[in-house]
Scaffold this motif. Structure first.
Motif, PDB file in Angstrom:
ATOM      1  N   ASP A 307       0.852  -1.193   0.000  1.00 46.16           N
ATOM      2  CA  ASP A 307       0.000   0.000   0.000  1.00 46.16           C
ATOM      3  C   ASP A 307       0.885   1.240   0.000  1.00 46.16           C
ATOM      4  O   ASP A 307       1.663   1.471   0.934  1.00 46.16           O
ATOM      5  N   MET A 308       0.778   2.027  -1.078  1.00 46.47           N
ATOM      6  CA  MET A 308       1.534   3.277  -1.185  1.00 46.47           C
ATOM      7  C   MET A 308       0.646   4.449  -0.815  1.00 46.47           C
ATOM      8  O   MET A 308      -0.540   4.482  -1.138  1.00 46.47           O
ATOM      9  N   GLU A 309       1.235   5.429  -0.129  1.00 45.81           N
ATOM     10  CA  GLU A 309       0.495   6.652   0.156  1.00 45.81           C
ATOM     11  C   GLU A 309       0.140   7.336  -1.156  1.00 45.81           C
ATOM     12  O   GLU A 309       0.859   7.226  -2.152  1.00 45.81           O
ATOM     13  N   ALA A 310      -0.945   8.054  -1.179  1.00 47.36           N
ATOM     14  CA  ALA A 310      -1.411   8.706  -2.402  1.00 47.36           C
ATOM     15  C   ALA A 310      -0.381   9.717  -2.905  1.00 47.36           C
ATOM     16  O   ALA A 310       0.234  10.450  -2.129  1.00 47.36           O
ATOM     17  N   GLY A 311      -0.204   9.739  -4.243  1.00 50.77           N
ATOM     18  CA  GLY A 311       0.695  10.713  -4.843  1.00 50.77           C
ATOM     19  C   GLY A 311       0.286  12.142  -4.541  1.00 50.77           C
ATOM     20  O   GLY A 311       1.135  13.045  -4.481  1.00 50.77           O
ATOM     21  N   GLN A 312      -1.015  12.376  -4.330  1.00 53.29           N
ATOM     22  CA  GLN A 312      -1.509  13.711  -3.979  1.00 53.29           C
ATOM     23  C   GLN A 312      -0.834  14.212  -2.716  1.00 53.29           C
ATOM     24  O   GLN A 312      -0.467  15.382  -2.612  1.00 53.29           O
ATOM     25  N   HIS A 313      -0.641  13.325  -1.723  1.00 49.29           N
ATOM     26  CA  HIS A 313      -0.038  13.735  -0.464  1.00 49.29           C
ATOM     27  C   HIS A 313       1.410  14.157  -0.654  1.00 49.29           C
ATOM     28  O   HIS A 313       1.882  15.115  -0.040  1.00 49.29           O
ATOM     29  N   LEU A 314       2.144  13.437  -1.504  1.00 45.54           N
ATOM     30  CA  LEU A 314       3.539  13.799  -1.767  1.00 45.54           C
ATOM     31  C   LEU A 314       3.610  15.126  -2.511  1.00 45.54           C
ATOM     32  O   LEU A 314       4.482  15.961  -2.226  1.00 45.54           O
ATOM     33  N   ALA A 315       2.699  15.340  -3.459  1.00 42.89           N
ATOM     34  CA  ALA A 315       2.677  16.618  -4.181  1.00 42.89           C
ATOM     35  C   ALA A 315       2.419  17.776  -3.217  1.00 42.89           C
ATOM     36  O   ALA A 315       3.040  18.849  -3.326  1.00 42.89           O
ATOM     37  N   GLU A 316       1.522  17.577  -2.274  1.00 43.70           N
ATOM     38  CA  GLU A 316       1.243  18.636  -1.292  1.00 43.70           C
ATOM     39  C   GLU A 316       2.449  18.894  -0.398  1.00 43.70           C
ATOM     40  O   GLU A 316       2.711  20.038  -0.016  1.00 43.70           O
ATOM     41  N   LEU A 317       3.212  17.828  -0.074  1.00 45.32           N
ATOM     42  CA  LEU A 317       4.437  18.021   0.705  1.00 45.32           C
ATOM     43  C   LEU A 317       5.443  18.842  -0.093  1.00 45.32           C
ATOM     44  O   LEU A 317       6.088  19.753   0.450  1.00 45.32           O
ATOM     45  N   VAL A 318       5.607  18.533  -1.387  1.00 39.32           N
ATOM     46  CA  VAL A 318       6.502  19.319  -2.241  1.00 39.32           C
ATOM     47  C   VAL A 318       6.116  20.792  -2.171  1.00 39.32           C
ATOM     48  O   VAL A 318       6.975  21.674  -1.988  1.00 39.32           O
ATOM     49  N   ASP A 319       4.829  21.070  -2.291  1.00 39.13           N
ATOM     50  CA  ASP A 319       4.359  22.457  -2.290  1.00 39.13           C
ATOM     51  C   ASP A 319       4.637  23.139  -0.950  1.00 39.13           C
ATOM     52  O   ASP A 319       5.039  24.306  -0.910  1.00 39.13           O
ATOM     53  N   ARG A 320       4.459  22.413   0.148  1.00 42.76           N
ATOM     54  CA  ARG A 320       4.715  22.999   1.471  1.00 42.76           C
ATOM     55  C   ARG A 320       6.198  23.300   1.667  1.00 42.76           C
ATOM     56  O   ARG A 320       6.554  24.350   2.209  1.00 42.76           O
ATOM     57  N   VAL A 321       7.055  22.394   1.214  1.00 40.35           N
ATOM     58  CA  VAL A 321       8.494  22.612   1.404  1.00 40.35           C
ATOM     59  C   VAL A 321       8.998  23.720   0.489  1.00 40.35           C
ATOM     60  O   VAL A 321       9.874  24.506   0.876  1.00 40.35           O
ATOM     61  N   VAL A 322       8.457  23.819  -0.722  1.00 38.90           N
ATOM     62  CA  VAL A 322       8.839  24.927  -1.609  1.00 38.90           C
ATOM     63  C   VAL A 322       8.487  26.266  -0.965  1.00 38.90           C
ATOM     64  O   VAL A 322       9.256  27.225  -1.011  1.00 38.90           O
ATOM     65  N   ALA A 323       7.309  26.314  -0.328  1.00 34.28           N
ATOM     66  CA  ALA A 323       6.886  27.559   0.327  1.00 34.28           C
ATOM     67  C   ALA A 323       7.681  27.838   1.593  1.00 34.28           C
ATOM     68  O   ALA A 323       7.883  29.003   1.967  1.00 34.28           O
ATOM     69  N   ASP A 324       8.156  26.790   2.266  1.00 35.97           N
ATOM     70  CA  ASP A 324       8.876  26.948   3.536  1.00 35.97           C
ATOM     71  C   ASP A 324      10.016  25.942   3.585  1.00 35.97           C
ATOM     72  O   ASP A 324       9.913  24.900   4.235  1.00 35.97           O
ATOM     73  N   PRO A 325      11.149  26.241   2.904  1.00 39.71           N
ATOM     74  CA  PRO A 325      12.256  25.273   2.816  1.00 39.71           C
ATOM     75  C   PRO A 325      12.865  24.907   4.169  1.00 39.71           C
ATOM     76  O   PRO A 325      13.500  23.856   4.287  1.00 39.71           O
ATOM     77  N   ASP A 326      12.693  25.752   5.180  1.00 39.35           N
ATOM     78  CA  ASP A 326      13.320  25.497   6.482  1.00 39.35           C
ATOM     79  C   ASP A 326      12.413  24.725   7.435  1.00 39.35           C
ATOM     80  O   ASP A 326      12.768  24.552   8.607  1.00 39.35           O
ATOM     81  N   ARG A 327      11.256  24.276   6.940  1.00 44.47           N
ATOM     82  CA  ARG A 327      10.344  23.552   7.809  1.00 44.47           C
ATOM     83  C   ARG A 327      11.005  22.256   8.291  1.00 44.47           C
ATOM     84  O   ARG A 327      11.892  21.697   7.639  1.00 44.47           O
ATOM     85  N   THR A 328      10.590  21.775   9.439  1.00 43.39           N
ATOM     86  CA  THR A 328      11.135  20.533   9.994  1.00 43.39           C
ATOM     87  C   THR A 328      10.831  19.377   9.052  1.00 43.39           C
ATOM     88  O   THR A 328       9.678  19.210   8.627  1.00 43.39           O
ATOM     89  N   PRO A 329      11.847  18.576   8.704  1.00 51.76           N
ATOM     90  CA  PRO A 329      11.598  17.460   7.781  1.00 51.76           C
ATOM     91  C   PRO A 329      10.535  16.503   8.308  1.00 51.76           C
ATOM     92  O   PRO A 329      10.498  16.201   9.500  1.00 51.76           O
TER      93      PRO A 329
END
Length: 345
Positions: A307-329
């Motif tokens: 069972d793989m997590e939805a690709g939508q969730h990974l895309a949203e993570l990409v967007d969050r990190v782009v907006a805030d590169p210093d966020r906690t991993p």
């Protein structure tokens, strides 16, 4: 010495001028700024739907598309999310995940670029990727990134570097996708059902070792201390190769086999049955992936469901990190696995 560009041959049509945003604005009866707002999906400016429709229709009529490089220069960075690819056969599970990820990134207004990375090592690959100035890189582990490679990417403008694999990479957001778990599930299932000499089918084709090696390691870990043996079985994905392996099966003394995935399992299962073997009487057979193909076989194929997590969730993570590169991993596991018992074991 300056060379004059060659003239078109007599009678050949002159090259068509490239349409510009000014042409679109003139045809739609709006300003260039309005054209930019509409075609770049800018939400900060309110534009009526009739005006948006008029701009889009004018752009379509003229064959105009926005210039990505020019937009990047104005914004100071690109909207490219780079997905490095290598020679890894992608099955239905990962194919669905990748398609979903790409669609989700497009809906978030990113440009998805797949980069063929065969033959590149970690730091060499990072430098090659950095030349495209991506805003984000999502690496699936085919190339082993190093902390130095992550630093090169970030210095070139990458706001997000995300890796999927068993080992974290310093400086990147590392999300575990541990293929050893698949092998452990299979090994535990077979040992609990009493099997003690277990073959593990490994594809001979180049590429799958990214998955097959850890799955073999997982089986070995699962049977450690039980007295069971694990025998690697290289196999090409052909009927002839499966038939040859089935012909020498009695001499191998195996009472069970775990195949790299359901397709290899079905290939070998069919060959064993054709050779007169009883499954699971003589040999149990197990795959991975829980494909419909395995459920249609007789006997029905036991497997490891992934069972793989939805690709939508990974895309949203990409967007969050782009907006805030210093966020906690983030450190959530993208993959779960469990054994499914059916008739073949």
């Amino acid at each position: 010495m300056t060379q004059t560009p060659p003239r078109p041959a007599a009678g050949s049509p002159a090259p068509r001028p490239v349409p510009t945003s000014t042409d679109v604005a003139r045809l739609a009866g709006v300003s260039r700024a309005t054209v930019s707002y509409v075609l770049n999906n800018t939400s900060a400016v309110r534009i009526s739907e009739p005006t948006r429709r008029r701009v889009r229709e004018a752009a379509e009529e003229l064959g105009y598309v926005p210039h990505a490089a020019a937009r990047s220069l104005r914004a100071g960075r690109t909207r490219i999310v780079l997905l490095p690819t290598a020679h890894v056969p992608v099955g239905p599970l990962y194919g669905h995940f990748l398609n979903e990820l790409q669609w989700a990134l497009r809906r978030l207004d990113y440009t998805v670029v797949q980069y063929a990375s065969m033959g590149l090592d970690g730091d060499e690959a990072a430098r090659a990727w950095a030349e495209l100035r991506p805003v984000a890189v999502v690496s699936f582990g085919a190339v082993e990134l190093t902390p130095q490679g992550v630093d090169v990417l970030k210095r070139s403008g990458a706001q997000a570097v995300i890796t999927l694999g068993p080992q974290p990479v310093e400086g990147a957001h590392s999300l575990p996708v541990d293929q050893r778990r698949v092998g452990r599930c299979a090994g535990v299932h077979l040992v609990e059902r009493g099997y003690r000499r277990i073959g593990v089918v490994l594809p001979e084709e180049p590429g799958p070792e990214l998955f097959s090696g850890p799955r073999l390691e997982g089986v070995r870990h699962a049977v450690a201390g039980t007295g069971a043996d694990v025998v690697p079985l290289p196999l090409a994905r052909t009927e002839e190769a499966a038939g040859a392996l089935a012909a020498r099966w009695p001499g191998l003394g195996l009472d069970a086999v775990f195949a790299y995935d359901d397709e290899y399992a079905v290939l070998l299962l069919r060959a064993l049955l054709d050779a007169g073997a009883s499954v699971p009487g003589d040999t149990a057979v197990m795959g991975a992936g829980d494909l419909l193909l395995g459920r249609l076989m007789r006997p029905r194929l036991s497997t490891v469901r992934i069972d793989m997590e939805a690709g939508q969730h990974l895309a949203e993570l990409v967007d969050r990190v782009v907006a805030d590169p210093d966020r906690t991993p983030e450190n959530r596991d993208l993959m779960a696995a469990r054994a499914i018992h059916r008739e073949s074991t």
